[in-house]
Design an enzyme around this catalytic site. Structure first.
Site, PDB file in Angstrom:
ATOM      1  N   CYS A   1       6.673  -5.199  -2.706  1.00 20.68           N
ATOM      2  CA  CYS A   1       6.307  -6.305  -3.592  1.00 20.68           C
ATOM      3  C   CYS A   1       6.332  -5.887  -5.066  1.00 20.68           C
ATOM      4  CB  CYS A   1       4.908  -6.766  -3.236  1.00 20.68           C
ATOM      5  SG  CYS A   1       3.719  -5.445  -3.509  1.00 20.68           S
TER       6      CYS A   1
ATOM      7  N   CYS B   1      10.915   3.190   2.521  1.00 25.17           N
ATOM      8  CA  CYS B   1      12.101   2.590   3.125  1.00 25.17           C
ATOM      9  C   CYS B   1      12.166   3.132   4.540  1.00 25.17           C
ATOM     10  CB  CYS B   1      13.354   2.990   2.345  1.00 25.17           C
ATOM     11  SG  CYS B   1      14.869   2.503   3.195  1.00 25.17           S
TER      12      CYS B   1
ATOM     13  N   ILE C   1     -13.647  -6.649 -11.384  1.00 23.57           N
ATOM     14  CA  ILE C   1     -12.309  -6.376 -10.853  1.00 23.57           C
ATOM     15  C   ILE C   1     -11.447  -5.808 -11.968  1.00 23.57           C
ATOM     16  CG2 ILE C   1     -10.197  -7.466 -10.006  1.00 23.57           C
ATOM     17  CD1 ILE C   1     -11.865  -9.227  -8.298  1.00 23.57           C
ATOM     18  N   VAL C   2     -10.957  -4.605 -11.758  1.00 25.52           N
ATOM     19  CA  VAL C   2     -10.069  -4.008 -12.765  1.00 25.52           C
ATOM     20  C   VAL C   2      -8.653  -4.001 -12.175  1.00 25.52           C
ATOM     21  CG1 VAL C   2      -9.655  -2.057 -14.297  1.00 25.52           C
ATOM     22  CG2 VAL C   2     -11.988  -2.661 -13.656  1.00 25.52           C
TER      23      VAL C   2
ATOM     24  N   SER D   1      -8.385   1.795 -11.878  1.00 25.83           N
ATOM     25  CA  SER D   1      -9.216   2.422 -12.900  1.00 25.83           C
ATOM     26  C   SER D   1     -10.033   3.556 -12.299  1.00 25.83           C
ATOM     27  CB  SER D   1     -10.168   1.378 -13.468  1.00 25.83           C
ATOM     28  OG  SER D   1     -11.018   0.913 -12.430  1.00 25.83           O
TER      29      SER D   1
ATOM     30  N   ASN E   1     -12.723   3.701  -8.935  1.00 24.43           N
ATOM     31  CA  ASN E   1     -12.767   4.773  -7.938  1.00 24.43           C
ATOM     32  C   ASN E   1     -14.182   5.306  -7.778  1.00 24.43           C
ATOM     33  OD1 ASN E   1     -11.818   8.022  -7.293  1.00 24.43           O
ATOM     34  ND2 ASN E   1     -10.903   6.337  -6.171  1.00 24.43           N
TER      35      ASN E   1
ATOM     36  N   GLU F   1      13.346  -6.433  19.765  1.00 23.52           N
ATOM     37  CA  GLU F   1      14.264  -6.723  20.871  1.00 23.52           C
ATOM     38  C   GLU F   1      13.597  -7.649  21.878  1.00 23.52           C
ATOM     39  OE1 GLU F   1      15.983  -3.286  22.737  1.00 23.52           O
ATOM     40  OE2 GLU F   1      16.677  -4.428  24.473  1.00 23.52           O
TER      41      GLU F   1
ATOM     42  N   ARG G   1      15.966   6.070  31.009  1.00 23.26           N
ATOM     43  CA  ARG G   1      16.758   6.826  30.033  1.00 23.26           C
ATOM     44  C   ARG G   1      16.139   8.209  29.805  1.00 23.26           C
ATOM     45  NH1 ARG G   1      20.910   6.223  26.214  1.00 23.26           N
ATOM     46  NH2 ARG G   1      21.385   4.102  26.859  1.00 23.26           N
TER      47      ARG G   1
ATOM     48  N   ARG H   1      14.381   2.727  18.813  1.00 18.42           N
ATOM     49  CA  ARG H   1      15.542   3.590  18.565  1.00 18.42           C
ATOM     50  C   ARG H   1      15.485   4.895  19.379  1.00 18.42           C
ATOM     51  NH1 ARG H   1      17.147   4.482  12.290  1.00 18.42           N
ATOM     52  NH2 ARG H   1      19.378   4.728  12.530  1.00 18.42           N
TER      53      ARG H   1
ATOM     54  N   GLU I   1      21.346   5.292  17.441  1.00 20.17           N
ATOM     55  CA  GLU I   1      20.224   6.026  18.034  1.00 20.17           C
ATOM     56  C   GLU I   1      20.435   7.536  18.163  1.00 20.17           C
ATOM     57  OE1 GLU I   1      18.308   3.210  21.276  1.00 20.17           O
ATOM     58  OE2 GLU I   1      20.481   3.009  21.231  1.00 20.17           O
TER      59      GLU I   1
HETATM   60  C1  LIG Z   1      -2.344   1.840  -1.458  1.00 18.00           C
HETATM   61  C2  LIG Z   1      -3.605   2.448  -1.979  1.00 18.00           C
HETATM   62  C3  LIG Z   1      -3.661   3.810  -2.129  1.00 18.00           C
HETATM   63  C4  LIG Z   1      -4.829   4.395  -2.600  1.00 18.00           C
HETATM   64  N1  LIG Z   1      -4.847   5.736  -2.706  1.00 18.00           N
HETATM   65  C5  LIG Z   1      -5.973   6.345  -3.140  1.00 18.00           C
HETATM   66  C6  LIG Z   1      -6.005   7.754  -3.269  1.00 18.00           C
HETATM   67  O1  LIG Z   1      -5.002   8.449  -3.029  1.00 18.00           O
HETATM   68  N2  LIG Z   1      -7.166   8.307  -3.659  1.00 18.00           N
HETATM   69  C7  LIG Z   1      -8.270   7.574  -3.932  1.00 18.00           C
HETATM   70  O2  LIG Z   1      -9.281   8.134  -4.294  1.00 18.00           O
HETATM   71  N3  LIG Z   1      -8.261   6.228  -3.846  1.00 18.00           N
HETATM   72  C8  LIG Z   1      -7.135   5.602  -3.457  1.00 18.00           C
HETATM   73  N4  LIG Z   1      -7.121   4.234  -3.353  1.00 18.00           N
HETATM   74  C9  LIG Z   1      -8.314   3.464  -3.680  1.00 18.00           C
HETATM   75  C10 LIG Z   1      -8.290   2.769  -5.072  1.00 18.00           C
HETATM   76  O3  LIG Z   1      -7.010   2.649  -5.545  1.00 18.00           O
HETATM   77  C11 LIG Z   1      -9.096   3.508  -6.086  1.00 18.00           C
HETATM   78  O4  LIG Z   1     -10.412   3.604  -5.668  1.00 18.00           O
HETATM   79  C12 LIG Z   1      -9.025   2.894  -7.491  1.00 18.00           C
HETATM   80  O5  LIG Z   1      -9.442   3.834  -8.410  1.00 18.00           O
HETATM   81  C13 LIG Z   1      -9.862   1.644  -7.625  1.00 18.00           C
HETATM   82  O6  LIG Z   1      -9.718   1.146  -8.936  1.00 18.00           O
HETATM   83  P1  LIG Z   1      -9.551  -0.381  -9.249  1.00 18.00           P
HETATM   84  O7  LIG Z   1      -9.586  -0.534 -10.715  1.00 18.00           O
HETATM   85  O8  LIG Z   1      -8.362  -0.942  -8.607  1.00 18.00           O
HETATM   86  O9  LIG Z   1     -10.846  -0.952  -8.567  1.00 18.00           O
HETATM   87  P2  LIG Z   1     -11.213  -2.444  -8.207  1.00 18.00           P
HETATM   88  O10 LIG Z   1     -10.678  -2.798  -6.878  1.00 18.00           O
HETATM   89  O11 LIG Z   1     -10.889  -3.335  -9.312  1.00 18.00           O
HETATM   90  O12 LIG Z   1     -12.799  -2.256  -8.096  1.00 18.00           O
HETATM   91  C14 LIG Z   1     -13.338  -1.378  -7.153  1.00 18.00           C
HETATM   92  C15 LIG Z   1     -14.866  -1.436  -7.142  1.00 18.00           C
HETATM   93  O13 LIG Z   1     -15.409  -0.859  -8.306  1.00 18.00           O
HETATM   94  C16 LIG Z   1     -16.274  -1.760  -8.988  1.00 18.00           C
HETATM   95  N5  LIG Z   1     -16.117  -1.515 -10.400  1.00 18.00           N
HETATM   96  C17 LIG Z   1     -14.944  -1.346 -11.053  1.00 18.00           C
HETATM   97  N6  LIG Z   1     -15.179  -1.072 -12.341  1.00 18.00           N
HETATM   98  C18 LIG Z   1     -16.514  -1.072 -12.505  1.00 18.00           C
HETATM   99  C19 LIG Z   1     -17.374  -0.842 -13.606  1.00 18.00           C
HETATM  100  N7  LIG Z   1     -16.873  -0.577 -14.779  1.00 18.00           N
HETATM  101  N8  LIG Z   1     -18.698  -0.919 -13.422  1.00 18.00           N
HETATM  102  C20 LIG Z   1     -19.212  -1.212 -12.216  1.00 18.00           C
HETATM  103  N9  LIG Z   1     -18.453  -1.428 -11.141  1.00 18.00           N
HETATM  104  C21 LIG Z   1     -17.130  -1.368 -11.281  1.00 18.00           C
HETATM  105  C22 LIG Z   1     -15.793  -3.114  -8.516  1.00 18.00           C
HETATM  106  O14 LIG Z   1     -16.751  -4.093  -8.655  1.00 18.00           O
HETATM  107  C23 LIG Z   1     -15.413  -2.836  -7.094  1.00 18.00           C
HETATM  108  O15 LIG Z   1     -16.538  -2.850  -6.285  1.00 18.00           O
HETATM  109  C24 LIG Z   1      -5.952   3.602  -2.905  1.00 18.00           C
HETATM  110  C25 LIG Z   1      -5.893   2.227  -2.769  1.00 18.00           C
HETATM  111  C26 LIG Z   1      -4.732   1.647  -2.322  1.00 18.00           C
HETATM  112  C27 LIG Z   1      -4.672   0.167  -2.182  1.00 18.00           C
HETATM  113  S1  FES Z   2      13.578  -0.642   4.673  1.00 20.96           S
HETATM  114 FE1  FES Z   2      14.862   0.170   3.163  1.00 20.96          FE
HETATM  115  S2  FES Z   2      16.771  -0.622   3.664  1.00 20.96           S
HETATM  116 FE2  FES Z   2      15.510  -1.251   5.304  1.00 20.96          FE
HETATM  117  S1  FES Z   3       3.566  -5.603   0.172  1.00 20.37           S
HETATM  118 FE1  FES Z   3       2.643  -4.875  -1.585  1.00 20.37          FE
HETATM  119  S2  FES Z   3       2.753  -2.774  -1.329  1.00 20.37           S
HETATM  120 FE2  FES Z   3       3.384  -3.494   0.587  1.00 20.37          FE
END
Ligand SMILES: Cc1cc2nc3c(=O)[nH]c(=O)nc-3n(C[C@H](O)[C@H](O)[C@H](O)COP(=O)(O)OP(=O)(O)OC[C@H]3O[C@@H](n4cnc5c(N)ncnc54)[C@H](O)[C@@H]3O)c2cc1C
Ligand code: FES
Ligand code: FES
Length: 1347
Positions: free
Chosen positions: A63, A160, A268-269, A357, A361, A819, A897, A929, A1279
């Site tokens: 996306c 991919c 929400i950040v 942010s 985290n 399939e 198989r 596969r 395959e």
């Molecule tokens: C695909 C994917 C991979 C990820 N990989 C990792 C990884 O490798 N390592 C890892 O540690 N995490 C990972 N995460 C988790 C996430 O990305 C992190 O925790 C990120 O730092 C959250 O930040 P955000 O701004 O998106 O938080 P948001 O989703 O916006 O908020 C998270 C929480 O924090 C609160 N909050 C945010 N800012 C404040 C503030 N200033 N004061 C009070 N509360 C606040 C919000 O209310 C909410 O509860 C992953 C998430 C996804 C979806």
């Molecule tokens: S998932 Fe990348 S080409 Fe099919």
């Molecule tokens: S659809 Fe958004 S990362 Fe997979």
């Protein structure tokens, strides 16, 4: 600090319109919904369907779009790749979004980023392609000449499943610094593609000099309106949706006021945590507070003893700022910063880091957060503010001991806001290190992570103070005060390591039932990561002359290091077409996939991209939450009361007969009627106005169960309960096994086991059904098997097949998963549509797809093998068990198989093979596969290595001694014709420089205690044909229109494998016309009837022959005209034929001759039409302390006859290899003992990513090996190469053996596949793993079981 609250601006009460730009066009939405994501908005409101939904949780990158916004501080525009699936549309105010449609199209001009990916053959099914293109585009917008390292980072968040990544990187390498030189257009690399192929003067897979030039100055400008009008960022916003309200305050005071009034309002950040909670945990937050415009939360400032980051600063900005400071500040001040930067590299993917942010985290407080351990160990100071009686109160909070108070809880109160975080500058005698161990290195959450912050007495190695924090060991990040106390005033040496290790084990216990499983591994990681930290810090002490250079033995030094992704090297060798071949004859040429350009521009249509009908409804499945239970009652009344909900369908809506379905045996139900046999089984379906309404209502269907026993999940449990499908075991017997064992010099018994595999096609199952006339229905379905869908829809609706049409345009991957299992969705959708007389649609969410559709079969083999003292195998008695899940589906054929392939390339004269299909309470496992072949061959490779070990010989010699020769018969009586394994074997040994590498590995292993390398060679022999004889047939239809254009239809579905491209090539050669005149629109049951599934690798073989048959008929009809007018063009001939009233439509048919295994009726009978063979060699390095690994090189030599299209075939080989590597090493299905699938998305289920491809990846096609038994002498390729992925498994096993041998342990040890980091680490037993006592099995209920 406090401030007078009277001056606060009250947040706006009036709703604002949302204003943003998409592809240069202004979007004004007066009523945006805070719960709506940007992806939903783009796809559903703006109908920009180029951006795909692959997972909805930020884990696949399908996306990806580019977000551009003004940085008012610098007045510059920032371009960021982001995941539209997690981005709230409300956060887009004042931003410009660029989607794949905005950068180029096949109707205007392709952007070079689109063109290069397509021409380099980097798009197969194409579902990941728009996301990958946009990641690259966003990179180039902010960095017109990136490095290969920048590319690595840019693609961390993209997956991919088809290509194996090599061609994508190869195409995009052309944008990098490493590729360009001062010669510009005259650069020699533009004349050739710069790899070994050109050096040898062979053909190229693609011509780089034909690429469009890239001119960064020609990109669309950022909308001036957004740039000039700072109000977009300066005003408070309020958006009210049906269930929640979005506030965007722009001042801290307003933010605090909102928080004090709504303590449980969600800040929400980046929304990367909250978005996942809302989508997958169905959390409802009524108040969303978006603080990203509040200056205090966006600050980045260097202070005297720290750097201050506002809590909303993104991780990417933090990294960039830290890098700048690291370059400028004295080294000793930056040790914490370096540690943070290293950790950030492995934090999620770039799309996430661009928006997530640090505050998010910390506040989420996940026990496996990556930043929390390092901030906790650093005792980082936090600035926290709140509004108390109208005044701003600020307090400083230390992230050290006591900060986290429970699972996702800390000492910051709900009414408070985390404003900023201090990153401390380190002192001269202070050192920081941190490590993270995950299932996959890039873009994965930690299993365990650790951070160490130690300060020594000045210029000594005596510990003054130490803080250590660990993630993944408790419900919160934890510190280890007792251990730290032990360390105070002690010398930093091996004696201390021993004491610390014991103390850590005691201080961080983990119950055997703890969530997350892998108990022993996690516990040993604590000590191993500490030991890594010890080595790393010791090296720092050596550098600063505090300790002697030899304080750490040289052999141990590499234990401190972590793996870094190597820069890819690759070569592809294939046979060039002969000079006599006409230039317009496309056979044997590396033609680009017929849809590649459309896929790269997002114009290619997949099932869910079909425009919505006016009165369309959406369906959501109601799934079982029990693995084995009686359904006591189903109450849909609450669901039906919801506005916008139209109907609920269950077993009560169809007859018992209609409800019974299945691929071969009708042993499944469309809707479970009385009992459920697995979690995820379909019990009913809700139909509503939209997906959101349907899914919400589906959760309101209340089901009461009476749980039944036993719940059988694993093969071992099935064996214990004798839970097999009827008619099993089945046997294949050849020769006299008993006598052969008696006569053998050695008889040895062993077993091996391998897990299943999730298909993880990027496009989940989707279906749109439309009622036509009163008794007709048309389905658009993402299926590999339109005929079966047609047949079963007809069965469920009780109508003849001729009233049902099933169409498949293209699939975003299938790999066998679509399939037979696509019926799970297609049948309820068809029923709902037929009954309600309205179009009905459903595309499964990723978690639904993974929970319901089954996987590759896990297998267990128990074998007894007899052999001579020289190593010649004389007998084998083998038992094969597969875990079929709760219905038969195709499990019996998969088992067949496996039973046929258990001997791989080795002749075993006396054989007894027995096979059982185990019935368990899992979703029905299915085709994938390889279809049992890789599982069978896995046993063979164990057998050969066992024999070699016991007779004390090189396994290569044992392989050669036992290889089949041309003319030999298999254990199922098939004669091997032109068996080329010796040639592939020799070529691959040479190409890979096997012997040279093996010697180098021995040297390496002697010099490194904690790193070991291994090398392995694996051959493969894969039988080509459907096991069910009747399926080995195909049809085609060719319509030639008056203008000479040709519409080709055939029975195969385009799943990304390039089938349509190859069929067009065959048709072009057969009719003698250019490929441009031929088009394939779709696969449909009303064009070619009674088609076989697109499976078993025979798509090109059987459909190609049917196409030739149709062409032959047309050629015969056109012959008189062509002979009479030898100079006439094709168009002229066709025009003449039309006026001469010659039929220009012909159907073709093919049945594979001689297949079937009944020699009585057919003396030439053969189980398989022929075999595709190959050999691969891989070299790996493992980190014995963590179980991490890196594939250093892979070489593959495949015999695929005369390739129809080397680009497509090499793409299939590379893609299959990577999928096999995933199967044998990375991908692990995780189930609870009660049969709930935990690994329901890319967050927990890890497929290989860009960083996992071998550092050097070479593929050669065997030359001079035409195949007389398939179209234009080609061979099936889909395959067969998958099993070569096991080279990595066996190389890892060898590396582990080296580690064990060094410690005097037996080199005979069990290693189940996949060889995950946990298994690798625990097999490398050492003084650290010895500290961990294992609880005895059966004394507790583990968190997870292995199916
Ligand atoms: C695909 C994917 C991979 C990820 N990989 C990792 C990884 O490798 N390592 C890892 O540690 N995490 C990972 N995460 C988790 C996430 O990305 C992190 O925790 C990120 O730092 C959250 O930040 P955000 O701004 O998106 O938080 P948001 O989703 O916006 O908020 C998270 C929480 O924090 C609160 N909050 C945010 N800012 C404040 C503030 N200033 N004061 C009070 N509360 C606040 C919000 O209310 C909410 O509860 C992953 C998430 C996804 C979806
Ligand atoms: S998932 Fe990348 S080409 Fe099919
Ligand atoms: S659809 Fe958004 S990362 Fe997979």
């Amino acid at each position: 600090m406090t401030t007078n609250g009277n001056s606060f601006i009250v947040p706006v009460e009036k709703e604002s319109p949302l204003i943003f730009f998409v592809n240069g066009k202004k979007v004004i939405d007066p009523t945006p919904d805070p719960e709506c994501t940007l992806l939903t908005y783009l796809r559903e409101k703006l109908r920009l369907c180029g951006t795909k939904l692959g997972c909805g949780e930020g884990g696949c990158g399908a996306c990806t779009v580019m977000l551009s916004r003004v940085d008012r501080a610098t007045n510059s525009v920032k371009h960021l790749a982001v995941n539209a699936c997690l981005m709230p549309v409300c956060a887009m105010h004042g931003c410009a979004v660029t989607t794949i449609e905005g950068i180029g199209s096949t109707r205007t001009r392709l952007h070079p980023v689109q063109e290069r990916l397509a021409k380099a053959h980097g798009s197969q099914c194409g579902f990941c392609t728009p996301g990958i293109v946009m990641s690259m585009y966003a990179l180039l917008r902010s960095m017109p000449l990136p490095s290969m390292k920048d590319l690595e980072v840019a693609f961390q968040g993209n997956l991919c499943r088809c290509t194996g990544y090599r061609p994508i990187l190869e195409g995009y390498k052309t944008f990098t610094k490493e590729f360009s030189c001062g010669m510009g257009e005259k650069c020699c690399k533009l004349q050739s593609n710069g790899n070994d192929v050109e050096k040898n003067g062979d053909d190229k897979l693609f011509e780089r000099s034909a690429f469009l030039p890239f001119d960064p100055s020609q990109e669309p400008i950022f909308p001036p309106e957004l740039h000039l009008n700072s109000q977009f960022d300066a005003e408070n916003l309020l958006f009210k949706g049906p269930r929640s309200t979005w506030y965007r305050p722009v001042e801290l005071s307003d933010l605090l006021k909102l928080k004090s009034e709504n303590p449980h309002g969600k800040i929400i950040v980046g929304n990367t945590e909250v978005g996942v909670e809302m989508k997958f945990k169905q959390f409802l937050y009524t108040v969303h507070i978006n603080p990203i415009k509040v200056p205090e939360l966006n600050e980045m400032q260097e202070l005297e003893d720290s750097i201050l980051f506002g809590s909303a600063v993104t991780l990417m900005d933090i990294e960039e700022y830290l890098r700048e400071r690291i370059a400028k500040l004295p080294e000793h001040e930056t040790r914490f910063f370096r540690c943070a930067v290293k950790m950030l590299h492995y934090f999620a993917g770039k799309q996430i880091r661009n928006v997530a942010s640090l505050g998010g985290n910390i506040m989420t407080g996940s026990p496996i957060s990556d930043m929390n351990p390092i901030l906790t160990a650093a005792c980082a100071k936090l600035k926290v503010c709140s509004l108390v009686e109208g005044r701003i109160e600020t307090r400083e909070v230390c992230m050290g001991p006591g900060f986290f108070t429970g699972y996702r809880k800390n000492t910051i109160q709900p009414h408070e806001v985390l404003v900023a975080i201090h990153f401390p500058k380190s002192k001269k005698d202070q050192h920081f290190v941190a490590f993270k161990q995950a299932r996959r290195r890039d873009d994965d959450i930690a299993i365990v992570n650790a951070a160490v912050n130690v300060t020594f007495e000045s210029n000594t190695n005596i510990v003054r103070q130490i803080y250590m924090a660990f993630g993944g060991m408790a419900p919160t990040t934890v510190m280890v005060p007792k251990t730290s106390q032990i360390m105070a005033k002690q010398k930093w040496n091996r004696v201390l390591v021993e004491r610390v290790s014991e103390s850590l084990c005691a201080e961080l216990p983990l119950a055997p039932t703890a969530p997350g499983g892998m108990i022993a591994y996690r516990r040993s990681l604590v000590v191993s990561l500490f030991f890594k930290a010890y080595l790393a810090i010791s090296q720092e002490l050596v550098k600063s002359n505090v300790i002697e250079e030899d304080a750490i033995p040289e052999r141990e030094q590499s234990g401190a290091a972590i793996f870094h992704t190597p820069i890819l090297k690759s070569a592809q060798l294939f046979e060039r077409v002969c000079v006599e071949q006409s230039t317009c004859d496309p056979i044997g040429r590396p033609k680009v996939h017929a849809s590649a350009f459309k896929q790269a521009t997002g114009e290619a249509i997949y099932c869910d991209d079909i425009p919505r009908h006016e009165n369309e409804l959406y369906l959501a499945l109601v799934l079982s939450t029990k693995a084995h239970a009686k359904i006591v009652s189903v109450d849909e009344s609450d669901a039906l009361k919801q506005a916008g909900v139209h109907a609920f369908f269950s077993s009560k809506d169809i007859t018992e007969y209609e409800n019974k379905v299945g691929s071969v045996f009708h042993d499944e139900e469309v809707f479970a009627s009385e009992r459920v046999y697995c979690q995820g089984q379909v019990i009913g379906a809700i139909v509503a106005d939209s997906q959101v309404l349907a899914q919400r209502a589906a959760r309101l269907v209340h089901i009461k169960y009476e749980e039944l026993t036993p719940v059988i999940i694993t093969i071992e449990q099935a064996i214990k309960h004798k839970s097999y499908f009827p008619n099993y075991p089945q046997y294949i017997v050849q020769g006299d096994v008993a006598t052969a064992f008696e006569e053998a010099d050695h008889v040895y018994e062993n077993s091996c086991r391998m897990g299943g595999q999730e298909h993880f096609y990027l496009e989940t199952n989707a279906c749109v059904a439309t009622p036509r006339d009163s008794d007709e229905i048309e389905l658009f379905c993402s299926t590999q098997n339109p005929t079966e869908v047609q047949k079963l829809v007809a069965h469920v609706l009780s109508v003849p097949c001729h009233r049902v049409v099933c169409r498949s345009k293209r699939l975003g991957g299938g790999f066998g998963g679509k399939e037979s299992r696509s019926i799970i969705l297609a049948l309820p959708v068809a029923l709902a549509s037929y009954r309600l007389r309205r179009p009905v649609r459903c595309m499964l969410d990723r978690d639904e797809d993974m929970m319901t559709t089954g996987t590759r079969h896990p297998f267990l083999f128990k074998y007894k093998v007899g052999f001579t003292k020289e190593g010649l195998i004389t007998a084998c008695d083998i038992e094969c068990y597969n875990n079929a899940g709760c219905s038969m589906d195709l499990s019996f054929s998969v088992l067949d198989r496996a039973m046929n392939h258990f001997e791989n390339c080795y002749r075993i004269p006396n054989v007894k093979v027995a096979g059982w299909v185990c019935r368990t309470n899992l979703p029905s496992n299915t085709a994938f596969r390889g279809f049992g072949g890789p599982q069978g061959m896995f046993a063979a490779e164990h057998i050969v290595r066992d024999v070699a070990r016991i007779v004390g010989k090189d396994y290569l010699d044992i392989m050669q001694m036992n290889f089949y020769k041309t003319g030999d018969y298999t254990h199922y009586n098939q004669k091997l014709e032109n068996f080329p394994i010796e040639k592939c074997f020799t070529d691959c040994l040479n190409q890979s420089e096997f012997h040279k590498k093996r010697l180098a590995i021995e040297e390496f292993n002697k010099k490194n205690r904690w790193r070991k390398r291994g090398i392995a060679l694996v051959p493969t022999k894969y039988g080509i044909a459907f096991g069910a004889m009747h399926l080995n047939q195909a049809g085609a239809l060719i319509n030639i229109y008056g203008d000479g254009s040709v519409l080709l239809s055939h029975g195969g579905v385009e799943i990304g494998q390039g089938l349509h491209t190859k069929m067009i090539q065959c048709c072009a050669r057969a009719l003698g016309i250019p490929t441009e005149l031929i088009h394939i629109a779709e696969t449909a049951t009303d064009k070619v009837p009674n088609t076989s599934p697109t499976a078993a690798s025979v798509g090109s073989d059987i459909n190609g022959m049917a196409v030739l048959d149709a062409c032959e008929k047309l050629n015969q009809r056109l012959k008189p005209i062509r002979e009479a007018n030898p100079k006439a063009t094709w168009q002229e001939c066709i025009s003449k034929a039309y006026f001469d009233r010659i039929s220009l439509s012909a159907s073709g048919f093919y049945k594979m001759p001689d297949v079937g295994d009944d020699p009585k009726t057919n003396p030439n009978a053969r189980t398989y039409n022929y075999f595709t063979n190959g050999v691969g060699v891989s070299v790996v390095e493992i980190d014995c302390l963590t179980g991490d690994h890196q594939v250093l090189s892979t070489d593959i030599v495949m015999d695929i006859g005369s390739s129809l299209n080397p680009a497509i075939d090499i793409g299939q080989i590379e893609g299959a290899f990577m999928q096999g590597y995933g199967l044998f090493v990375l991908e692990e299905l995780i189930y609870s003992p009660q049969g709930a699938l935990y690994s329901r998305g890319p967050g927990m289920y890890k497929l290989p990513g860009f960083a996992d491809i071998p550092g050097e990846f070479n593929v050669s096609l065997l030359t001079g090996a035409p195949n007389p038994r398939a179209v234009y002498s080609s061979k099936a390729v889909g395959e067969p190469p998958l099993f070569i992925g096991s080279t990595v498994f066996f190389a890892i096993k060898q590396a582990i053996a080296a580690a064990r041998a060094e410690r005097g342990l037996s080199i005979t040890f069990e290693l189940d596949a996949p060889a995950t980091a946990a298994r690798i680490r625990m097999a490398c037993q050492d003084e650290f793993t010895d500290l961990i006592e294992q609880p005895s099995p059966g004394t507790y209920t583990p968190w997870n079981v292995v199916p």
